[in-house]
Scaffold this motif. Structure first.
Motif, PDB file in Angstrom:
ATOM      1  N   ARG A 132       3.198   0.624 -13.740  1.00 14.78           N
ATOM      2  CA  ARG A 132       3.854  -0.677 -13.836  1.00 14.78           C
ATOM      3  C   ARG A 132       3.531  -1.553 -12.627  1.00 14.78           C
ATOM      4  O   ARG A 132       3.357  -1.067 -11.500  1.00 14.78           O
ATOM      5  CB  ARG A 132       5.374  -0.498 -13.937  1.00 14.78           C
ATOM      6  N   TYR A 133       3.490  -2.872 -12.881  1.00 16.96           N
ATOM      7  CA  TYR A 133       3.276  -3.849 -11.804  1.00 16.96           C
ATOM      8  C   TYR A 133       4.629  -4.296 -11.274  1.00 16.96           C
ATOM      9  O   TYR A 133       5.528  -4.666 -12.038  1.00 16.96           O
ATOM     10  CB  TYR A 133       2.497  -5.056 -12.319  1.00 16.96           C
TER      11      TYR A 133
ATOM     12  N   LEU B 210      10.079  -5.340 -11.994  1.00 13.70           N
ATOM     13  CA  LEU B 210       8.874  -4.879 -12.669  1.00 13.70           C
ATOM     14  C   LEU B 210       8.450  -5.879 -13.733  1.00 13.70           C
ATOM     15  O   LEU B 210       9.291  -6.496 -14.399  1.00 13.70           O
ATOM     16  CB  LEU B 210       9.122  -3.517 -13.320  1.00 13.70           C
ATOM     17  N   GLN B 211       7.148  -6.023 -13.913  1.00 17.66           N
ATOM     18  CA  GLN B 211       6.625  -6.881 -14.975  1.00 17.66           C
ATOM     19  C   GLN B 211       6.954  -6.254 -16.334  1.00 17.66           C
ATOM     20  O   GLN B 211       6.737  -5.063 -16.557  1.00 17.66           O
ATOM     21  CB  GLN B 211       5.120  -7.042 -14.834  1.00 17.66           C
ATOM     22  N   ALA B 212       7.469  -7.079 -17.234  1.00 13.66           N
ATOM     23  CA  ALA B 212       7.763  -6.595 -18.584  1.00 13.66           C
ATOM     24  C   ALA B 212       6.469  -6.458 -19.376  1.00 13.66           C
ATOM     25  O   ALA B 212       5.527  -7.228 -19.178  1.00 13.66           O
ATOM     26  CB  ALA B 212       8.711  -7.561 -19.287  1.00 13.66           C
TER      27      ALA B 212
ATOM     28  N   MET C  94       4.553   5.301 -12.140  1.00 17.00           N
ATOM     29  CA  MET C  94       4.197   4.772 -10.822  1.00 17.00           C
ATOM     30  C   MET C  94       4.323   3.257 -10.882  1.00 17.00           C
ATOM     31  O   MET C  94       4.182   2.660 -11.951  1.00 17.00           O
ATOM     32  CB  MET C  94       2.756   5.129 -10.430  1.00 17.00           C
ATOM     33  N   SER C  95       4.584   2.628  -9.736  1.00 16.89           N
ATOM     34  CA  SER C  95       4.596   1.164  -9.685  1.00 16.89           C
ATOM     35  C   SER C  95       3.758   0.704  -8.498  1.00 16.89           C
ATOM     36  O   SER C  95       3.688   1.384  -7.469  1.00 16.89           O
ATOM     37  CB  SER C  95       6.016   0.615  -9.577  1.00 16.89           C
ATOM     38  N   PHE C  96       3.118  -0.455  -8.670  1.00 16.65           N
ATOM     39  CA  PHE C  96       2.226  -1.016  -7.656  1.00 16.65           C
ATOM     40  C   PHE C  96       2.506  -2.513  -7.540  1.00 16.65           C
ATOM     41  O   PHE C  96       2.815  -3.162  -8.541  1.00 16.65           O
ATOM     42  CB  PHE C  96       0.750  -0.845  -8.055  1.00 16.65           C
ATOM     43  N   ASN C  97       2.370  -3.058  -6.344  1.00 14.32           N
ATOM     44  CA  ASN C  97       2.488  -4.518  -6.193  1.00 14.32           C
ATOM     45  C   ASN C  97       1.106  -5.161  -6.114  1.00 14.32           C
ATOM     46  O   ASN C  97       0.949  -6.253  -5.602  1.00 14.32           O
ATOM     47  CB  ASN C  97       3.314  -4.882  -4.960  1.00 14.32           C
ATOM     48  N   SER C  98       0.110  -4.465  -6.656  1.00 11.59           N
ATOM     49  CA  SER C  98      -1.275  -4.930  -6.608  1.00 11.59           C
ATOM     50  C   SER C  98      -1.947  -4.645  -7.938  1.00 11.59           C
ATOM     51  O   SER C  98      -1.926  -3.505  -8.412  1.00 11.59           O
ATOM     52  CB  SER C  98      -2.028  -4.206  -5.472  1.00 11.59           C
ATOM     53  N   VAL C  99      -2.549  -5.674  -8.542  1.00 14.22           N
ATOM     54  CA  VAL C  99      -3.322  -5.477  -9.763  1.00 14.22           C
ATOM     55  C   VAL C  99      -4.503  -4.563  -9.489  1.00 14.22           C
ATOM     56  O   VAL C  99      -4.853  -3.699 -10.310  1.00 14.22           O
ATOM     57  CB  VAL C  99      -3.791  -6.832 -10.330  1.00 14.22           C
ATOM     58  N   GLU C 100      -5.123  -4.722  -8.335  1.00 18.19           N
ATOM     59  CA  GLU C 100      -6.253  -3.876  -7.967  1.00 18.19           C
ATOM     60  C   GLU C 100      -5.843  -2.411  -7.922  1.00 18.19           C
ATOM     61  O   GLU C 100      -6.566  -1.519  -8.395  1.00 18.19           O
ATOM     62  CB  GLU C 100      -6.800  -4.313  -6.605  1.00 18.19           C
ATOM     63  N   GLY C 101      -4.664  -2.140  -7.365  1.00 14.58           N
ATOM     64  CA  GLY C 101      -4.172  -0.768  -7.329  1.00 14.58           C
ATOM     65  C   GLY C 101      -3.950  -0.203  -8.721  1.00 14.58           C
ATOM     66  O   GLY C 101      -4.256   0.972  -8.990  1.00 14.58           O
ATOM     67  N   LEU C 102      -3.423  -1.030  -9.625  1.00  9.63           N
ATOM     68  CA  LEU C 102      -3.215  -0.588 -11.006  1.00  9.63           C
ATOM     69  C   LEU C 102      -4.537  -0.244 -11.690  1.00  9.63           C
ATOM     70  O   LEU C 102      -4.634   0.753 -12.409  1.00  9.63           O
ATOM     71  CB  LEU C 102      -2.501  -1.684 -11.798  1.00  9.63           C
ATOM     72  N   ILE C 103      -5.538  -1.065 -11.495  1.00 11.11           N
ATOM     73  CA  ILE C 103      -6.843  -0.818 -12.115  1.00 11.11           C
ATOM     74  C   ILE C 103      -7.397   0.533 -11.663  1.00 11.11           C
ATOM     75  O   ILE C 103      -7.836   1.357 -12.482  1.00 11.11           O
ATOM     76  CB  ILE C 103      -7.835  -1.950 -11.773  1.00 11.11           C
ATOM     77  N   HIS C 104      -7.354   0.787 -10.349  1.00  8.53           N
ATOM     78  CA  HIS C 104      -7.903   2.038  -9.835  1.00  8.53           C
ATOM     79  C   HIS C 104      -7.088   3.238 -10.308  1.00  8.53           C
ATOM     80  O   HIS C 104      -7.653   4.292 -10.643  1.00  8.53           O
ATOM     81  CB  HIS C 104      -7.976   1.995  -8.310  1.00  8.53           C
ATOM     82  N   ALA C 105      -5.757   3.084 -10.348  1.00  9.62           N
ATOM     83  CA  ALA C 105      -4.917   4.187 -10.818  1.00  9.62           C
ATOM     84  C   ALA C 105      -5.216   4.518 -12.277  1.00  9.62           C
ATOM     85  O   ALA C 105      -5.293   5.682 -12.666  1.00  9.62           O
ATOM     86  CB  ALA C 105      -3.440   3.834 -10.634  1.00  9.62           C
ATOM     87  N   ALA C 106      -5.378   3.472 -13.094  1.00  9.95           N
ATOM     88  CA  ALA C 106      -5.702   3.694 -14.508  1.00  9.95           C
ATOM     89  C   ALA C 106      -7.067   4.365 -14.646  1.00  9.95           C
ATOM     90  O   ALA C 106      -7.249   5.282 -15.457  1.00  9.95           O
ATOM     91  CB  ALA C 106      -5.665   2.372 -15.261  1.00  9.95           C
ATOM     92  N   GLN C 107      -8.048   3.936 -13.859  1.00 12.01           N
ATOM     93  CA  GLN C 107      -9.382   4.533 -13.920  1.00 12.01           C
ATOM     94  C   GLN C 107      -9.368   6.001 -13.493  1.00 12.01           C
ATOM     95  O   GLN C 107     -10.194   6.798 -13.960  1.00 12.01           O
ATOM     96  CB  GLN C 107     -10.363   3.742 -13.049  1.00 12.01           C
ATOM     97  N   GLU C 108      -8.422   6.376 -12.630  1.00  5.81           N
ATOM     98  CA  GLU C 108      -8.311   7.767 -12.182  1.00  5.81           C
ATOM     99  C   GLU C 108      -7.570   8.634 -13.194  1.00  5.81           C
ATOM    100  O   GLU C 108      -7.345   9.826 -12.944  1.00  5.81           O
ATOM    101  CB  GLU C 108      -7.589   7.826 -10.830  1.00  5.81           C
ATOM    102  N   GLY C 109      -7.179   8.053 -14.327  1.00  2.46           N
ATOM    103  CA  GLY C 109      -6.521   8.833 -15.359  1.00  2.46           C
ATOM    104  C   GLY C 109      -5.051   9.098 -15.111  1.00  2.46           C
ATOM    105  O   GLY C 109      -4.480  10.044 -15.670  1.00  2.46           O
ATOM    106  N   LEU C 110      -4.410   8.255 -14.293  1.00  2.00           N
ATOM    107  CA  LEU C 110      -3.008   8.478 -13.952  1.00  2.00           C
ATOM    108  C   LEU C 110      -2.034   7.935 -14.994  1.00  2.00           C
ATOM    109  O   LEU C 110      -0.842   8.211 -14.914  1.00  2.00           O
ATOM    110  CB  LEU C 110      -2.701   7.856 -12.581  1.00  2.00           C
ATOM    111  N   GLY C 111      -2.510   7.161 -15.942  1.00  2.00           N
ATOM    112  CA  GLY C 111      -1.623   6.633 -16.972  1.00  2.00           C
ATOM    113  C   GLY C 111      -2.171   5.378 -17.607  1.00  2.00           C
ATOM    114  O   GLY C 111      -3.354   5.039 -17.454  1.00  2.00           O
TER     115      GLY C 111
END
Length: 298
Positions: free
Chosen positions: A190-191, A199-201, A219-236
Motif C-alpha cells: 500500500r501507498y 493509506l491510498q484507497a 507493507m506500506s511505503f511513502n514512495s511510488v518507487e519503493g512500491l515498484i521495487h517491492a512488487a518486482q521482488e515478488g513481495l505482493g
C-alpha cells in the motif's frame, strides 16, 4: 526607491511570517528586513507587526496595510515581467516541483528542452510533499488530481490511470486474482501519503458497482518507487499509476491484473501562482510539458 524597498520587505515578511525567510527571498539579511520595516513603521506612525522570539504576526493595521501593499507589489512585479517578456528570450533560474516519480517522465525530455532554451537554468525538486508555491518561491509545479488552491493558475498536461500489478513469480506462488474479492487473500503493498499515515484507497468495481473492501496492509511505503521495487521482488500486489510501469511491464518484471476492475483515472496539471505574470521561462516550460510529457494521452 527606499519606500518601494520597504514595501517589498513588508509584503514578503507578511506573506512568509518571517524576517529570515523574507531576507532569503530578497537576498538580504534578516536584520536588513527588520530595519527596513522599522523605518516604514516610523514613517507611517503605526506598528505593522507584533513580534516575539519565535514568530511575527500582523497587527490589525498591518493586515489592512498588507492587503493594499500586496496589490501594489504584484502590479510592479507584473510590469517587470511584462518588460522581460517583451524584451528578451526565456532565461534565468526556473524552480520546478514534481512528484518523486516524475523523474521518469521529465528527465528523458531535458536534453531537447535544454537545446531549445539554453539560457533557462532548471532547478527541479522531485518530492511527494505538496509545496506552497508562493511561500517557497516555486515557479511551476506538476501535480495530480483536482486542485483546490485558488491562488494558482492551471493547465492540464495529460491523464493517467491506476493499475494493479505483481511479479510473475508472485502469481505463480500465490495464484492470480480473478475478482477484486480475491485480493483479500493476497499480500497488498500500500501507498502511504507523505503528509501522514493515511493509506491510498484502491478504487475497485464490478460492473457499475464500486466495491468497499477492507484490504490487507502487508507493507506500506511513502514512495511510488519503493512500491515498484517491492512488487518486482515478488513481495505482493501494488496499485500504481500506469506511467510509472512502462519499462517493468514491457520487460515482463511486472504483470497487470484485474484491469477491468480498476477504473480510477487521474490527470497531471502544471500550476503556477496567479499573482505573478507568466514569465517567458515558465510559459515555454509549461508548453513543452503539455506537448511532450504525455504526448499520446491528450
Amino acid at each position: 526607491m527606499e519606500s518601494l524597498s520597504g514595501l517589498l520587505a513588508f509584503v514578503r515578511a507578511a506573506e512568509l511570517r518571517s524576517f529570515v525567510a523574507a531576507g532569503e527571498r530578497l537576498g538580504v539579511s534578516a536584520s536588513a528586513i527588520g530595519k527596513s520595516i522599522a523605518r516604514l513603521e516610523e514613517s507611517l506612525g503605526i506598528r505593522l507587526f507584533n513580534r516575539s522570539t519565535r514568530r511575527i504576526n500582523l497587527t490589525d493595521e498591518g493586515a489592512l496595510f498588507f492587503e493594499r501593499c500586496q496589490r501594489i507589489v504584484s502590479e510592479i512585479e507584473n510590469a517587470q515581467a511584462e518588460m522581460a517578456r517583451i524584451s528578451d528570450a526565456p532565461r534565468g533560474r526556473l524552480r520546478v516541483s514534481m512528484p518523486a516519480i516524475g523523474y521518469r517522465m521529465l528527465v528523458p525530455l531535458l536534453a531537447e528542452f535544454r537545446a531549445r532554451y539554453p539560457e533557462v537554468e532548471l532547478d527541479v525538486d522531485f518530492n511527494d510533499r505538496i509545496v506552497d508555491l508562493i511561500a517557497e518561491g516555486i515557479d511551476v509545479a506538476v501535480r495530480g488530481g483536482e486542485l483546490a488552491d485558488s491562488r494558482l493558475m492551471v493547465r492540464r498536461i495529460g491523464p493517467f490511470r491506476q493499475v494493479l500489478v505483481g511479479a510473475p513469480d508472485y502469481f505463480r506462488r500465490r495464484g492470480t486474482p480473478l475478482t477484486p474479492t480475491d485480493l483479500l487473500d493476497h499480500d497488498c503493498l500500500r501507498y502511504r501519503f507523505p503528509s501522514g499515515q493515511q493509506l491510498q484507497a484502491w478504487l475497485l468495481q464490478t460492473g457499475d458497482d464500486a466495491l468497499q473492501l477492507r484490504l490487507p496492509v502487508t507493507m506500506s511505503f511513502n514512495s511510488v518507487e519503493g512500491l515498484i521495487h517491492a512488487a518486482q521482488e515478488g513481495l505482493g500486489i501494488a496499485y500504481l499509476p500506469d506511467f510509472s510501469l512502462g519499462p517493468a511491464l514491457q520487460a515482463g518484471r511486472l504483470t497487470a491484473v484485474l484491469e477491468n476492475h480498476t477504473p480510477e483515472q487521474g490527470f497531471f496539471s502544471a500550476v503556477w501562482p496567479s499573482n505573478r505574470h507568466m514569465l517567458p521561462k515558465v510559459r515555454v516550460f509549461v508548453d513543452y510539458l503539455a506537448q511532450h510529457m504525455l504526448p499520446h494521452r491528450q
